[in-house]
Scaffold this motif. Structure first.
Motif, PDB file in Angstrom:
ATOM      1  N   GLY A   1     -12.930 -37.390  54.250  1.00  0.00           N
ATOM      2  CA  GLY A   1     -11.958 -37.594  55.319  1.00  0.00           C
ATOM      3  C   GLY A   1     -10.989 -36.450  55.467  1.00  0.00           C
ATOM      4  N   GLY A   2     -11.115 -35.417  54.623  1.00  0.00           N
ATOM      5  CA  GLY A   2     -10.184 -34.301  54.671  1.00  0.00           C
ATOM      6  C   GLY A   2      -8.895 -34.621  53.933  1.00  0.00           C
ATOM      7  N   VAL A   3      -8.047 -33.646  53.798  1.00  0.00           N
ATOM      8  CA  VAL A   3      -6.775 -33.795  53.093  1.00  0.00           C
ATOM      9  C   VAL A   3      -5.671 -34.068  54.104  1.00  0.00           C
ATOM     10  N   THR A   4      -4.888 -35.112  53.860  1.00  0.00           N
ATOM     11  CA  THR A   4      -3.774 -35.458  54.734  1.00  0.00           C
ATOM     12  C   THR A   4      -2.496 -34.776  54.259  1.00  0.00           C
ATOM     13  N   VAL A   5      -2.119 -35.012  53.002  1.00  0.00           N
ATOM     14  CA  VAL A   5      -0.935 -34.398  52.397  1.00  0.00           C
ATOM     15  C   VAL A   5      -1.264 -34.053  50.949  1.00  0.00           C
ATOM     16  N   ALA A   6      -0.461 -33.158  50.352  1.00  0.00           N
ATOM     17  CA  ALA A   6      -0.739 -32.696  48.994  1.00  0.00           C
ATOM     18  C   ALA A   6       0.560 -32.434  48.240  1.00  0.00           C
ATOM     19  N   ALA A   7       0.476 -32.516  46.899  1.00  0.00           N
ATOM     20  CA  ALA A   7       1.610 -32.201  46.032  1.00  0.00           C
ATOM     21  C   ALA A   7       1.065 -31.755  44.679  1.00  0.00           C
ATOM     22  N   PHE A   8       1.901 -31.052  43.919  1.00  0.00           N
ATOM     23  CA  PHE A   8       1.551 -30.649  42.563  1.00  0.00           C
ATOM     24  C   PHE A   8       2.709 -31.008  41.655  1.00  0.00           C
ATOM     25  N   GLY A   9       2.397 -31.608  40.505  1.00  0.00           N
ATOM     26  CA  GLY A   9       3.403 -31.937  39.507  1.00  0.00           C
ATOM     27  C   GLY A   9       2.729 -32.516  38.285  1.00  0.00           C
ATOM     28  N   ALA A  10       3.418 -32.505  37.168  1.00  0.00           N
ATOM     29  CA  ALA A  10       2.894 -33.066  35.919  1.00  0.00           C
ATOM     30  C   ALA A  10       1.507 -32.483  35.597  1.00  0.00           C
ATOM     31  N   ASN A  11       1.313 -31.187  35.878  1.00  0.00           N
ATOM     32  CA  ASN A  11       0.026 -30.508  35.692  1.00  0.00           C
ATOM     33  C   ASN A  11      -1.114 -31.223  36.398  1.00  0.00           C
ATOM     34  N   ASN A  12      -0.853 -31.713  37.590  1.00  0.00           N
ATOM     35  CA  ASN A  12      -1.842 -32.477  38.336  1.00  0.00           C
ATOM     36  C   ASN A  12      -1.692 -32.184  39.827  1.00  0.00           C
ATOM     37  N   TYR A  13      -2.792 -31.820  40.472  1.00  0.00           N
ATOM     38  CA  TYR A  13      -2.827 -31.738  41.928  1.00  0.00           C
ATOM     39  C   TYR A  13      -3.079 -33.141  42.458  1.00  0.00           C
ATOM     40  N   VAL A  14      -2.363 -33.539  43.490  1.00  0.00           N
ATOM     41  CA  VAL A  14      -2.546 -34.860  44.107  1.00  0.00           C
ATOM     42  C   VAL A  14      -2.684 -34.655  45.612  1.00  0.00           C
ATOM     43  N   ILE A  15      -3.683 -35.299  46.207  1.00  0.00           N
ATOM     44  CA  ILE A  15      -3.894 -35.244  47.651  1.00  0.00           C
ATOM     45  C   ILE A  15      -4.157 -36.651  48.160  1.00  0.00           C
ATOM     46  N   THR A  16      -3.951 -36.838  49.450  1.00  0.00           N
ATOM     47  CA  THR A  16      -4.374 -38.088  50.073  1.00  0.00           C
ATOM     48  C   THR A  16      -5.419 -37.759  51.133  1.00  0.00           C
ATOM     49  N   SER A  17      -6.288 -38.727  51.325  1.00  0.00           N
ATOM     50  CA  SER A  17      -7.308 -38.641  52.369  1.00  0.00           C
ATOM     51  C   SER A  17      -7.414 -40.039  52.957  1.00  0.00           C
ATOM     52  N   GLY A  18      -6.885 -40.206  54.163  1.00  0.00           N
ATOM     53  CA  GLY A  18      -6.864 -41.540  54.758  1.00  0.00           C
ATOM     54  C   GLY A  18      -5.997 -42.475  53.933  1.00  0.00           C
ATOM     55  N   LYS A  19      -6.580 -43.559  53.453  1.00  0.00           N
ATOM     56  CA  LYS A  19      -5.859 -44.559  52.669  1.00  0.00           C
ATOM     57  C   LYS A  19      -6.061 -44.394  51.164  1.00  0.00           C
ATOM     58  N   ASN A  20      -6.707 -43.308  50.750  1.00  0.00           N
ATOM     59  CA  ASN A  20      -6.978 -43.076  49.335  1.00  0.00           C
ATOM     60  C   ASN A  20      -6.127 -41.941  48.783  1.00  0.00           C
ATOM     61  N   ILE A  21      -5.881 -41.991  47.467  1.00  0.00           N
ATOM     62  CA  ILE A  21      -5.160 -40.948  46.744  1.00  0.00           C
ATOM     63  C   ILE A  21      -6.125 -40.376  45.708  1.00  0.00           C
ATOM     64  N   TYR A  22      -6.162 -39.049  45.618  1.00  0.00           N
ATOM     65  CA  TYR A  22      -7.031 -38.363  44.654  1.00  0.00           C
ATOM     66  C   TYR A  22      -6.182 -37.436  43.796  1.00  0.00           C
ATOM     67  N   HIS A  23      -6.665 -37.171  42.573  1.00  0.00           N
ATOM     68  CA  HIS A  23      -5.963 -36.252  41.686  1.00  0.00           C
ATOM     69  C   HIS A  23      -6.962 -35.307  41.039  1.00  0.00           C
ATOM     70  N   SER A  24      -6.451 -34.153  40.616  1.00  0.00           N
ATOM     71  CA  SER A  24      -7.269 -33.166  39.926  1.00  0.00           C
ATOM     72  C   SER A  24      -6.440 -32.494  38.844  1.00  0.00           C
ATOM     73  N   ARG A  25      -6.894 -32.596  37.607  1.00  0.00           N
ATOM     74  CA  ARG A  25      -6.271 -31.867  36.497  1.00  0.00           C
ATOM     75  C   ARG A  25      -7.033 -30.579  36.224  1.00  0.00           C
ATOM     76  N   ASP A  26      -7.997 -30.286  37.072  1.00  0.00           N
ATOM     77  CA  ASP A  26      -8.800 -29.081  36.991  1.00  0.00           C
ATOM     78  C   ASP A  26      -7.959 -27.912  37.506  1.00  0.00           C
ATOM     79  N   PRO A  27      -7.733 -26.860  36.697  1.00  0.00           N
ATOM     80  CA  PRO A  27      -6.892 -25.741  37.152  1.00  0.00           C
ATOM     81  C   PRO A  27      -7.361 -25.109  38.465  1.00  0.00           C
ATOM     82  N   SER A  28      -8.649 -25.173  38.768  1.00  0.00           N
ATOM     83  CA  SER A  28      -9.126 -24.616  40.031  1.00  0.00           C
ATOM     84  C   SER A  28      -9.167 -25.656  41.146  1.00  0.00           C
ATOM     85  N   ALA A  29      -8.766 -26.886  40.845  1.00  0.00           N
ATOM     86  CA  ALA A  29      -8.712 -27.987  41.824  1.00  0.00           C
ATOM     87  C   ALA A  29     -10.038 -28.158  42.566  1.00  0.00           C
ATOM     88  N   THR A  30     -11.139 -28.078  41.843  1.00  0.00           N
ATOM     89  CA  THR A  30     -12.446 -28.261  42.473  1.00  0.00           C
ATOM     90  C   THR A  30     -13.020 -29.646  42.224  1.00  0.00           C
TER      91      THR A  30
END
Length: 186
Positions: free
Chosen positions: A47-76
């Motif tokens: 669904g693509g990325v709606t909004v994004a933030a970084f904190g607590a060594n974690n990338y966080v994005i939203t896509s529609g009604k879902n929230i995703y996180h990545s602790r991967d330094p390259s955010a892949t």
């Protein structure tokens, strides 16, 4: 065709870099200085990325009604976050996301959730005093109290005559959300 950026964040991994997400495509860009950018293909939600933030060594994005996180330094690599309810029970998509201090805050319609790690979220459906599309959010300290501000408006430019403000404060370990006494900008 001109590239359209939907969300951009600063992350401290890889020595610190900006990460910008393309609107509607599985493509993003990185930059260490904001001037020189590289295209990176990332596996982001369909669904693509709606909004994004970084904190607590974690990338966080939203896509529609879902929230995703990545602790991967390259955010892949992105993982679905744990919500306290089914995302299908939301009336609208997540529209704003912020990190300050030790907390993430995400809002959609009349619902706000908080998280200390971007993985596990707390809150409940319809826990805000008013509903709307939240276009801006920010966090800070009021005295020693962690505080987040949510701004809603009639469009993404949030003119002062259309906007209203909700503020949340972490008091005794629990978030309390209230509408600004004024209700809108002066």
């Amino acid at each position: 065709t001109q590239d359209r950026i939907k969300a951009i964040i600063w992350g401290t991994w890889n020595g610190g870099e900006f990460l910008a997400f393309h609107e509607g495509e599985n493509k993003s860009y990185t930059s260490a200085n904001g001037e020189t950018w590289s295209t990176v293909t990332r596996s982001v939600p369909s669904g693509g990325v709606t909004v994004a933030a970084f904190g607590a060594n974690n990338y966080v994005i939203t896509s529609g009604k879902n929230i995703y996180h990545s602790r991967d330094p390259s955010a892949t690599t992105w993982n679905l976050a744990q919500l306290p309810f089914s995302s299908s029970s939301l009336s609208t998509n997540w529209s704003t996301l912020a990190f300050y201090g030790d907390h993430f805050v995400v809002a959609a319609g009349k619902t706000v959730l908080t998280s200390t790690n971007g993985i596990d979220w707390t809150g409940s459906i319809n826990n805000l005093p008013s509903t709307g599309v939240w276009y801006r959010s920010s966090g800070g300290l009021v005295g020693a109290t962690p505080t987040f501000i949510l701004v809603q408006g009639g469009n993404s430019t949030v003119s002062s005559s259309q906007a209203s403000v909700i503020y949340g404060q972490l008091i005794a370990g629990a978030w309390s959300w209230s509408q600004s006494a004024q209700g809108s900008w002066p």
